[in-house]
Design an enzyme around this catalytic site. Structure first.
Site, PDB file in Angstrom:
ATOM      1  N   ASP A 180       0.814  -1.149   0.167  1.00  0.00           N
ATOM      2  CA  ASP A 180       0.111  -0.026   0.069  1.00  0.00           C
ATOM      3  C   ASP A 180       0.841   1.329   0.020  1.00  0.00           C
ATOM      4  O   ASP A 180       1.907   1.241   0.780  1.00  0.00           O
ATOM      5  CB  ASP A 180      -0.960   0.181   1.193  1.00  0.00           C
ATOM      6  CG  ASP A 180      -1.742  -1.089   1.103  1.00  0.00           C
ATOM      7  OD1 ASP A 180      -2.623  -1.216   0.170  1.00  0.00           O
ATOM      8  OD2 ASP A 180      -2.285  -1.554   2.224  1.00  0.00           O
ATOM      9  N   ARG A 181       0.350   2.333  -0.666  1.00  0.00           N
ATOM     10  CA  ARG A 181       1.073   3.648  -0.688  1.00  0.00           C
ATOM     11  C   ARG A 181       0.748   4.380   0.580  1.00  0.00           C
ATOM     12  O   ARG A 181       1.908   4.727   0.999  1.00  0.00           O
ATOM     13  CB  ARG A 181       0.330   4.354  -1.784  1.00  0.00           C
ATOM     14  CG  ARG A 181       0.988   5.826  -1.943  1.00  0.00           C
ATOM     15  CD  ARG A 181       0.617   6.818  -3.087  1.00  0.00           C
ATOM     16  NE  ARG A 181       1.149   7.896  -2.879  1.00  0.00           N
ATOM     17  CZ  ARG A 181       0.663   9.178  -3.821  1.00  0.00           C
ATOM     18  NH1 ARG A 181       0.090   8.738  -4.914  1.00  0.00           N
ATOM     19  NH2 ARG A 181       1.369  10.009  -3.758  1.00  0.00           N
TER      20      ARG A 181
END
Length: 352
Positions: free
Chosen positions: A85-86
């Site tokens: 995930d960013r």
């Protein structure tokens, strides 16, 4: 075929009923921490370099691009075990080939919002999926009923539906729209974009079969003709006739029912299980045939996800959860059974 291309996760049923508890996740990246655990020990020698990198607020491809720039290599020469995930603080592994006798001043590198934790040599390239587990530390804030959340946590320990999370489908189901166009004849030259669409469609079909088992009340039941997966292993076997021994093994978490990743060949169910899957996939035959035409290899995936080493620490109206999941499983699939959460990162940008 008509496919609801709205954000998909909301349309699939809950195992324990939709939670009335509300909470916020990802208020800041430090509230969503992920650590990769490789499925091997680095050898300490060889022509490949493994780099463990901690990144905050950056996606995996960004770090890979920076490594390519700093080394002078091509983007395709940089490998990793999985996407992360960013909007999180993640520690993951990257790899590239580098001559043993050639110096590399990685200590002098600067990558925005990232730092290199360790560098070690290995005798082979890091492959996608070469993970034993991902370890999570997630902090839920603004919880409406912390005590009720802890009570519901006891249900979660027995397992939750192993849904593919919304990250797989893109913002507002964009990857599914792309897949629908692809199967209608649209040519997508870019291999990565085409792969995202195919992966999203397979994941969607898997979730449809999983949903059918919940709706029919057979999520935690062995069916005649089922294909079961051994816990902690990719090994599967077909069940001709369900019996009390197999049902007890399922109850004990030793085996799990599976659903298909549609494609060429692969193990197939029969009897009662086959009837359920055929009914669930009947409206999506264009997609099923399209996946076969693109020659994706059929496979099976467990429909049940059991978070391991699950702990909870309460601080006021916040709870910090720690747990481990097998590679390819989504933490949000655990969280959705626990609370009706708001994702704090939504106001910033779309999911990776």
């Amino acid at each position: 075929m008509s496919v609801d291309l709205c954000p998909p996760l909301a349309q699939w049923p809950y195992l324990y009923g939709k939670p009335g508890i509300t909470a916020t996740i990802r208020s800041i990246p430090e509230h969503f921490i992920v650590d990769e655990q490789l499925n091997f020990e680095p050898s300490g020698s060889g022509e490949h370099l493994l780099l463990q990198i901690e990144k905050r607020g950056q996606n995996t491809q960004y770090v890979a691009r920076q490594l390519a720039r700093l080394t002078g290599l091509r983007m395709r020469d940089i490998s990793y075990a999985g996407l992360k995930d960013r909007h999180a603080l993640t520690r993951q592994w990257f790899c590239f080939k580098w001559p043993i006798k050639q110096e590399l001043a990685w200590q002098d590198w600067h990558i925005d919002d990232s730092r290199i934790l360790q560098v070690v040599r290995h005798h082979r390239k890091l492959r996608l999926g070469a993970l034993r587990a991902n370890h999570f530390q997630l902090t839920l804030t603004d919880i409406s009923e912390p005590d009720a959340l802890l009570e519901r946590l006891q249900l979660i320990r027995a397992g939750v539906p192993n849904y593919y999370g919304e990250q797989r489908f893109g913002r507002a189901g964009a990857n599914l729209s792309l897949a629908d166009s692809l199967f209608a004849g649209l040519r997508i030259a870019d291999r990565q974009t085409r792969g995202l669409a195919l992966s999203a469609s397979r994941s969607y079909l898997f979730n449809q079969v999983l949903s059918a088992r919940i709706r029919q009340g057979v999520f935690n039941q062995v069916l005649d003709g089922d294909i079961l997966q051994l816990d902690g292993s990719g090994s599967i076997f077909r069940v001709e006739n369900a019996d009390s021994t197999l049902q007890q093994r399922l109850h004990d978490g030793d085996v799990h029912p599976t659903a298909p990743l549609v494609g060429l060949a692969g193990a197939t169910v029969s009897q009662q299980a086959e009837q359920l899957e055929q009914q669930a996939l009947a409206p999506y035959q264009k997609w099923c045939l399209g996946l076969i035409d693109y020659r994706l290899q059929g496979a099976r995936r467990s429909i049940r996800l059991i978070p391991r080493q699950l702990t909870a620490t309460v601080t006021g109206n916040s709870v910090t959860l720690t747990f481990a999941l097998a590679a390819g499983c989504f933490a949000t699939s655990v969280l959705r059974e626990l609370a009706s959460y708001r994702d704090g990162s939504r106001s910033l940008t779309e999911l990776e």
